[in-house]
Design a protein around this motif. Sequence first.
Motif, short mmCIF file in Angstrom:
data_model
loop_
_atom_site.label_atom_id
_atom_site.label_comp_id
_atom_site.label_asym_id
_atom_site.label_seq_id
_atom_site.Cartn_x
_atom_site.Cartn_y
_atom_site.Cartn_z
N ALA A 1 47.63 25.72 12.88
CA ALA A 1 48.61 25.14 13.64
C ALA A 1 48.09 24.23 14.90
N ASN A 2 47.00 24.43 15.03
CA ASN A 2 46.34 23.62 16.26
C ASN A 2 45.59 22.42 15.77
N ALA A 3 45.26 22.50 14.52
CA ALA A 3 44.62 21.11 14.19
C ALA A 3 45.27 19.76 14.62
N VAL A 4 44.47 18.97 15.07
CA VAL A 4 44.95 17.62 15.42
C VAL A 4 44.43 16.62 14.48
N ASP A 5 43.36 16.66 13.82
CA ASP A 5 42.77 15.51 13.15
C ASP A 5 42.50 16.05 11.65
N PRO A 6 42.65 15.16 10.70
CA PRO A 6 42.50 15.69 9.07
C PRO A 6 41.13 16.31 9.01
N VAL A 7 40.13 15.73 9.79
CA VAL A 7 38.75 16.71 9.36
C VAL A 7 38.85 18.10 9.88
N GLU A 8 39.37 18.26 11.27
CA GLU A 8 39.45 19.62 11.54
C GLU A 8 40.28 20.48 10.50
N LEU A 9 41.26 19.95 10.24
CA LEU A 9 42.23 20.63 9.26
C LEU A 9 41.60 20.97 7.88
N HIS A 10 40.83 20.05 7.50
CA HIS A 10 39.98 20.26 6.26
C HIS A 10 38.92 21.14 6.47
N ALA A 11 38.18 21.55 7.65
CA ALA A 11 37.21 22.43 7.60
C ALA A 11 38.05 23.99 7.98
N ILE A 12 39.09 23.77 8.50
CA ILE A 12 40.09 25.27 8.50
C ILE A 12 40.33 25.47 7.25
N THR A 13 40.84 24.78 6.33
CA THR A 13 41.50 25.00 5.11
C THR A 13 40.13 25.30 4.23
N PHE A 14 39.15 24.86 4.13
CA PHE A 14 38.08 25.26 3.54
C PHE A 14 37.54 26.74 3.87
N ALA A 15 37.39 26.86 5.13
CA ALA A 15 37.25 27.86 5.56
C ALA A 15 38.18 29.24 4.99
N ALA A 16 39.47 28.86 4.89
CA ALA A 16 40.31 29.79 4.45
C ALA A 16 39.88 30.08 2.87
N ILE A 17 39.56 28.95 2.33
CA ILE A 17 39.18 29.12 0.94
C ILE A 17 37.93 29.86 0.70
N GLU A 18 37.10 29.78 1.35
CA GLU A 18 35.83 30.42 1.31
C GLU A 18 36.13 32.14 1.77
N MET A 19 37.06 32.39 2.44
CA MET A 19 37.61 33.85 2.97
C MET A 19 37.94 34.66 1.50
N ARG A 20 38.56 33.88 0.65
CA ARG A 20 39.24 34.50 -0.11
C ARG A 20 39.86 35.82 -0.11
#
Length: 85
Positions: A43-62
């Motif tokens: 919700a706080n991500a301000v750029d696409p690279v940051e959002l990608h890193a957050i999304t990928f981290a969520a994927i890794e969490m499973r």
Amino acid sequence: RQAIPILNGLLFDPEPAVRRQAATGLGRMKALEAAYMIFMAAANAVDPVELHAITFAAIEMRSEKVARLALNHTHPAVRRAAAVS
């Protein structure tokens, strides 16, 4: 594992690069206890690279349970991260 509380806090640092690296670290550690915070950081991500890193981290969490909860969040970036994880 001792770094998890520190990285959780850094998910909400004022600097996007710091938030991105905190998400990356938590994802690599597969720190399930941080899964909810990862989704909230979207919700706080301000750029696409940051959002990608957050999304990928969520994927890794499973963490399907947390992802299902995040799907009902009011912020579209949180729902998007949950949908792809």
